[in-house]
Design an enzyme around this catalytic site. Structure first.
Site, short mmCIF file in Angstrom:
data_model
loop_
_atom_site.label_atom_id
_atom_site.label_comp_id
_atom_site.label_asym_id
_atom_site.label_seq_id
_atom_site.Cartn_x
_atom_site.Cartn_y
_atom_site.Cartn_z
N ARG A 174 0.85 -1.19 0.00
CA ARG A 174 0.00 0.00 0.00
C ARG A 174 0.89 1.24 0.00
O ARG A 174 2.10 1.14 0.17
CB ARG A 174 -0.92 0.00 1.23
CG ARG A 174 -0.15 -0.33 2.52
CD ARG A 174 -0.67 0.32 3.72
NE ARG A 174 -0.57 1.76 3.66
CZ ARG A 174 0.54 2.44 3.89
NH1 ARG A 174 1.69 1.85 4.19
NH2 ARG A 174 0.56 3.77 3.81
N GLY A 175 0.26 2.41 -0.15
CA GLY A 175 1.02 3.65 -0.23
C GLY A 175 1.34 3.92 -1.70
O GLY A 175 1.74 3.00 -2.42
N ALA A 176 1.15 5.16 -2.13
CA ALA A 176 1.20 5.46 -3.56
C ALA A 176 2.49 5.01 -4.26
O ALA A 176 2.43 4.26 -5.24
CB ALA A 176 0.94 6.95 -3.77
N ASN A 220 -5.33 12.36 -0.27
CA ASN A 220 -4.53 11.54 0.65
C ASN A 220 -5.50 10.82 1.59
O ASN A 220 -6.73 11.01 1.52
CB ASN A 220 -3.53 12.41 1.42
CG ASN A 220 -2.49 11.58 2.15
OD1 ASN A 220 -1.89 10.68 1.58
ND2 ASN A 220 -2.28 11.84 3.42
N LYS A 221 -4.96 10.01 2.46
CA LYS A 221 -5.76 9.18 3.36
C LYS A 221 -6.87 9.99 4.04
O LYS A 221 -6.65 11.12 4.46
CB LYS A 221 -4.82 8.56 4.41
CG LYS A 221 -5.45 7.68 5.45
CD LYS A 221 -6.33 6.58 4.88
CE LYS A 221 -5.61 5.67 3.90
NZ LYS A 221 -6.55 4.80 3.15
N ASP A 260 -1.68 10.69 -2.48
CA ASP A 260 -2.00 9.61 -3.43
C ASP A 260 -2.21 10.15 -4.83
O ASP A 260 -2.08 9.40 -5.81
CB ASP A 260 -3.25 8.87 -2.96
CG ASP A 260 -2.92 8.03 -1.75
OD1 ASP A 260 -3.02 8.55 -0.63
OD2 ASP A 260 -2.49 6.88 -1.94
N GLN A 290 -3.00 2.65 9.68
CA GLN A 290 -1.65 2.68 9.10
C GLN A 290 -0.70 3.54 9.94
O GLN A 290 0.50 3.26 9.99
CB GLN A 290 -1.68 3.22 7.66
CG GLN A 290 -2.37 2.30 6.66
CD GLN A 290 -3.85 2.64 6.51
OE1 GLN A 290 -4.50 3.05 7.45
NE2 GLN A 290 -4.38 2.44 5.32
N ARG A 317 -7.10 -0.45 -7.33
CA ARG A 317 -7.27 0.71 -6.44
C ARG A 317 -7.28 1.96 -7.31
O ARG A 317 -6.27 2.27 -7.96
CB ARG A 317 -6.14 0.77 -5.39
CG ARG A 317 -6.20 -0.39 -4.40
CD ARG A 317 -5.39 -0.09 -3.14
NE ARG A 317 -6.09 0.81 -2.26
CZ ARG A 317 -5.54 1.36 -1.17
NH1 ARG A 317 -4.27 1.11 -0.88
NH2 ARG A 317 -6.23 2.17 -0.39
#
Ligand code: MRU
Length: 339
Positions: free
Chosen positions: A46-48, A244-245, A235, A194, A89
């Site tokens: 995960r994470g861009a 972003n998140k 992201d 996270q 995603r």
């Protein structure tokens, strides 16, 4: 090891399973496209920027697994694989960027095996470049932090969200490496935690002072003067907003209210000049992420749930965007920044 890597012996993608952190450190192998897609959807990777590498390695894997006997059939297989990977995603633009850049490398190949070689080489380049990019970005961003600063961050924009080093945490790591005393406040980042699980785990390993708070405490700690700066990752960055998140937007509003600088750290590959805030798809996650915590039920099993994975922070709330090309202060023209 790197967060995600290629194993030349087994022709597979290896990654640290982030769903298990910090309780268990386990390296898993993806030998099929289906297992990679499952790993992306369930946030094992995960994470861009890490998703950019995952997408690129996914194309390399699809090339190796393809039974196509001519170039045209192989290219067709890879385009099908590209669509499947990108659909896993929708918000983090690096996933599509990594896939598309790897597919573009095909134009350098002259035969079937040549295609397999160039896509794997390009995927490896993307992963290597990510580490170098984050180090550069970190150095630019470190200049914005002062000795003694307490920095609040959200989600995990660290080594585990990238191939190595990190973006927001990369800036903090670079500042610490430069001899600055930096303390971190990590927001828990519900519902998948996270921040609580991964950011704190990373920083403790690096001996960087970190304090965990729940997301709802951010206004309180800002109002008490406990936060000097906020740094988050991204992201996707359009001309008007930073995706972003979920929760990032709330922190940005609070930072603005309390006159606390709000920095976004992201590589150029996270910028999206083709969209605006209202044309980006925000990923909706499973309702059970809010009804359950792992196997423990924490809400009525049939309660209606709204669970977007990301939000959009308007550029007006952003003090500066830190990239490998330097620090940019809004308002900026995306086309000029990307030139
Ligand atoms: O759903 P996730 O865990 O993939 O979301 C990750 C984030 O929102 C990160 O902040 C972002 O990808 C930047 S990572 C350098």
């Amino acid at each position: 090891m790197r967060t995600i890597d290629w194993n030349d012996d087994s022709n597979s993608i290896v990654m640290i399973d982030q769903t298990l952190l910090p309780m268990e450190y386990k390296v898993i192998e993806c030998k099929t496209l289906a297992s990679l897609c499952e790993a992306i959807k369930s946030l094992r990777v995960r994470g861009a920027p890490a998703l950019g590498a995952a997408g690129a390695y996914g194309i390399a894997l699809a090339a190796i697994l393809s039974s196509a006997s001519d170039m045209e059939a192989l290219i067709k297989d890879l385009n099908v694989a590209a669509k499947i990977i990108i659909a896993t995603r929708p918000t983090a633009v690096n996933l599509a960027w990594g896939v598309e850049r790897t597919i573009s490398a095909i134009s350098d190949a002259y035969d079937l095996n040549g295609i397999k070689d160039v896509v794997l080489a390009e995927a490896k380049n993307i992963a290597d470049e990510d580490v170098a990019t984050n180090k550069k970005l970190g150095k630019h961003g470190a200049k914005l932090l002062e000795d003694g600063d307490t920095v609040m961050t959200h989600c995990n924009a660290g080594k585990m969200a990238c191939v190595d080093w990190g973006t927001a945490l990369g800036v903090i790591r670079s500042a610490v490496e430069a001899g600055k005393d930096i303390k971190v406040i990590a927001c828990e980042t519900r519902p998948l935690n996270q921040g609580g699980r991964i950011t704190t785990w990373e920083l403790i390993q690096d001996n960087i002072d970190v304090t965990l708070i729940s997301d709802s405490m951010s206004g309180h700690v800002m109002s008490k003067g406990m936060v000097d700066k906020v740094i988050v990752g991204a992201d996707r960055i359009t001309g008007d907003a930073v995706f972003n998140k979920i929760g990032t937007y709330t922190h940005s509003v609070l930072a603005r209210e309390h006159e606390i600088p709000f920095f976004v750290a992201a590589p150029i590959s996270t910028f999206d000049p083709n969209n605006w805030e209202d044309t980006v798809t925000i990923e909706q996650r499973d309702a059970d992420e809010l009804r359950f915590f792992k196997d423990v039920q924490i809400a009525p099993a049939d309660v209606k749930v709204y669970n977007p994975a990301f939000d959009a922070t308007p550029m007006e709330n952003v003090t500066a965007v830190i990239t490998e090309k330097g620090v940019f202060y809004p308002p900026f023209l995306l086309d000029e920044l990307l030139a």
